[in-house]
Design a protein around this motif. Sequence first.
Motif, PDB file in Angstrom:
ATOM      1  N   GLN A 160       0.837  -1.204   0.000  1.00  0.00           N
ATOM      2  CA  GLN A 160       0.000   0.000   0.000  1.00  0.00           C
ATOM      3  C   GLN A 160       0.872   1.254   0.000  1.00  0.00           C
ATOM      4  N   LEU A 161       1.924   1.251   0.789  1.00  0.00           N
ATOM      5  CA  LEU A 161       2.817   2.413   0.847  1.00  0.00           C
ATOM      6  C   LEU A 161       3.542   2.618  -0.482  1.00  0.00           C
ATOM      7  N   LYS A 162       3.944   1.543  -1.128  1.00  0.00           N
ATOM      8  CA  LYS A 162       4.581   1.660  -2.443  1.00  0.00           C
ATOM      9  C   LYS A 162       3.608   2.256  -3.451  1.00  0.00           C
ATOM     10  N   ALA A 163       2.355   1.835  -3.367  1.00  0.00           N
ATOM     11  CA  ALA A 163       1.333   2.390  -4.274  1.00  0.00           C
ATOM     12  C   ALA A 163       1.161   3.881  -4.008  1.00  0.00           C
ATOM     13  N   LEU A 164       1.119   4.294  -2.738  1.00  0.00           N
ATOM     14  CA  LEU A 164       0.999   5.712  -2.397  1.00  0.00           C
ATOM     15  C   LEU A 164       2.200   6.513  -2.898  1.00  0.00           C
ATOM     16  N   ILE A 165       3.376   5.951  -2.785  1.00  0.00           N
ATOM     17  CA  ILE A 165       4.579   6.625  -3.274  1.00  0.00           C
ATOM     18  C   ILE A 165       4.493   6.837  -4.780  1.00  0.00           C
ATOM     19  N   GLU A 166       4.037   5.804  -5.493  1.00  0.00           N
ATOM     20  CA  GLU A 166       3.876   5.928  -6.945  1.00  0.00           C
ATOM     21  C   GLU A 166       2.872   7.029  -7.288  1.00  0.00           C
ATOM     22  N   ILE A 167       1.763   7.068  -6.548  1.00  0.00           N
ATOM     23  CA  ILE A 167       0.738   8.103  -6.782  1.00  0.00           C
ATOM     24  C   ILE A 167       1.344   9.480  -6.515  1.00  0.00           C
ATOM     25  N   ASN A 168       2.065   9.612  -5.388  1.00  0.00           N
ATOM     26  CA  ASN A 168       2.688  10.895  -5.053  1.00  0.00           C
ATOM     27  C   ASN A 168       3.730  11.302  -6.087  1.00  0.00           C
ATOM     28  N   LYS A 169       4.486  10.324  -6.627  1.00  0.00           N
ATOM     29  CA  LYS A 169       5.473  10.619  -7.670  1.00  0.00           C
ATOM     30  C   LYS A 169       4.768  11.150  -8.917  1.00  0.00           C
ATOM     31  N   GLU A 170       3.662  10.481  -9.294  1.00  0.00           N
ATOM     32  CA  GLU A 170       2.913  10.915 -10.477  1.00  0.00           C
ATOM     33  C   GLU A 170       2.358  12.316 -10.264  1.00  0.00           C
ATOM     34  N   GLU A 171       1.795  12.578  -9.058  1.00  0.00           N
ATOM     35  CA  GLU A 171       1.255  13.913  -8.768  1.00  0.00           C
ATOM     36  C   GLU A 171       2.360  14.957  -8.810  1.00  0.00           C
ATOM     37  N   ALA A 172       3.513  14.641  -8.247  1.00  0.00           N
ATOM     38  CA  ALA A 172       4.632  15.583  -8.236  1.00  0.00           C
ATOM     39  C   ALA A 172       5.121  15.833  -9.652  1.00  0.00           C
ATOM     40  N   THR A 173       5.200  14.771 -10.452  1.00  0.00           N
ATOM     41  CA  THR A 173       5.626  14.922 -11.844  1.00  0.00           C
ATOM     42  C   THR A 173       4.627  15.775 -12.611  1.00  0.00           C
ATOM     43  N   ASN A 174       3.326  15.495 -12.421  1.00  0.00           N
ATOM     44  CA  ASN A 174       2.285  16.275 -13.106  1.00  0.00           C
ATOM     45  C   ASN A 174       2.335  17.739 -12.681  1.00  0.00           C
ATOM     46  N   LEU A 175       2.504  17.996 -11.389  1.00  0.00           N
ATOM     47  CA  LEU A 175       2.570  19.357 -10.880  1.00  0.00           C
ATOM     48  C   LEU A 175       3.794  20.074 -11.454  1.00  0.00           C
ATOM     49  N   PHE A 176       4.932  19.372 -11.499  1.00  0.00           N
ATOM     50  CA  PHE A 176       6.148  19.962 -12.050  1.00  0.00           C
ATOM     51  C   PHE A 176       5.957  20.308 -13.528  1.00  0.00           C
ATOM     52  N   ASP A 177       5.352  19.345 -14.258  1.00  0.00           N
ATOM     53  CA  ASP A 177       5.107  19.585 -15.683  1.00  0.00           C
ATOM     54  C   ASP A 177       4.188  20.796 -15.870  1.00  0.00           C
ATOM     55  N   GLU A 178       3.167  20.893 -15.014  1.00  0.00           N
ATOM     56  CA  GLU A 178       2.213  22.013 -15.102  1.00  0.00           C
ATOM     57  C   GLU A 178       2.919  23.339 -14.832  1.00  0.00           C
ATOM     58  N   ILE A 179       3.809  23.347 -13.812  1.00  0.00           N
ATOM     59  CA  ILE A 179       4.556  24.558 -13.470  1.00  0.00           C
ATOM     60  C   ILE A 179       5.474  24.948 -14.630  1.00  0.00           C
ATOM     61  N   MET A 180       6.126  23.976 -15.205  1.00  0.00           N
ATOM     62  CA  MET A 180       7.044  24.248 -16.300  1.00  0.00           C
ATOM     63  C   MET A 180       6.309  24.767 -17.521  1.00  0.00           C
ATOM     64  N   GLU A 181       5.112  24.220 -17.794  1.00  0.00           N
ATOM     65  CA  GLU A 181       4.340  24.646 -18.959  1.00  0.00           C
ATOM     66  C   GLU A 181       3.773  26.059 -18.760  1.00  0.00           C
ATOM     67  N   SER A 182       3.318  26.349 -17.560  1.00  0.00           N
ATOM     68  CA  SER A 182       2.680  27.648 -17.320  1.00  0.00           C
ATOM     69  C   SER A 182       3.688  28.724 -16.967  1.00  0.00           C
ATOM     70  N   GLY A 183       4.863  28.335 -16.533  1.00  0.00           N
ATOM     71  CA  GLY A 183       5.870  29.315 -16.169  1.00  0.00           C
ATOM     72  C   GLY A 183       5.626  29.921 -14.792  1.00  0.00           C
ATOM     73  N   ARG A 184       4.635  29.456 -14.086  1.00  0.00           N
ATOM     74  CA  ARG A 184       4.369  29.989 -12.746  1.00  0.00           C
ATOM     75  C   ARG A 184       5.257  29.304 -11.720  1.00  0.00           C
ATOM     76  N   SER A 185       5.532  30.015 -10.622  1.00  0.00           N
ATOM     77  CA  SER A 185       6.351  29.486  -9.559  1.00  0.00           C
ATOM     78  C   SER A 185       5.550  29.519  -8.276  1.00  0.00           C
ATOM     79  N   PHE A 186       5.502  28.425  -7.586  1.00  0.00           N
ATOM     80  CA  PHE A 186       4.803  28.345  -6.290  1.00  0.00           C
ATOM     81  C   PHE A 186       5.878  28.103  -5.228  1.00  0.00           C
TER      82      PHE A 186
END
Length: 151
Positions: free
Chosen positions: A122-148
């Motif tokens: 279960q923890l490995k699955a959560l880590i994978e989900i968090n990695k995907e969310e972090a990757t998606n968020l990073f991609d979104e930041i890079m595409e929009s040029g915004r910095s949080f």
Amino acid sequence: MSQKPTPFERYEALIKELKNKKQPLPVNQFGDVNFKQIADACNNRRQWFSENANKLMPNGKTLKATIAFDTETLGTAIVESERANITASTELDELRKENNKLKRARDINIGEINRLRKENAQLKALIEINKEEATNLFDEIMESGRSFSCR
């Protein structure tokens, strides 16, 4: 008039008789040579053996060495003591109890291992989900040029 045999001669006669009958020396409940029975059989006092243990006998050896040789030559009777049976039975019971305790502990540990494996998955699955969310968020930041950034 004939001379009375010495205690050593009587002992030697008993040993010769035992050899002829192919019988071993008698033992006590502890497995040691039973000097009481030997003394009674050759009409000696039991103490004669301890009193004369280091005395040189007519055969040129000490009584102690002669008895050791006779013990090796004739062997000793095998007497199974009751104490050995009781001890073995008690040890067997203790081993069974210990075995049952170990089986219960093993079953508990197997259950704990299975629970931890499930939790790990279960923890490995959560880590994978968090990695995907972090990757998606990073991609979104890079595409929009915004910095949080948090300050």
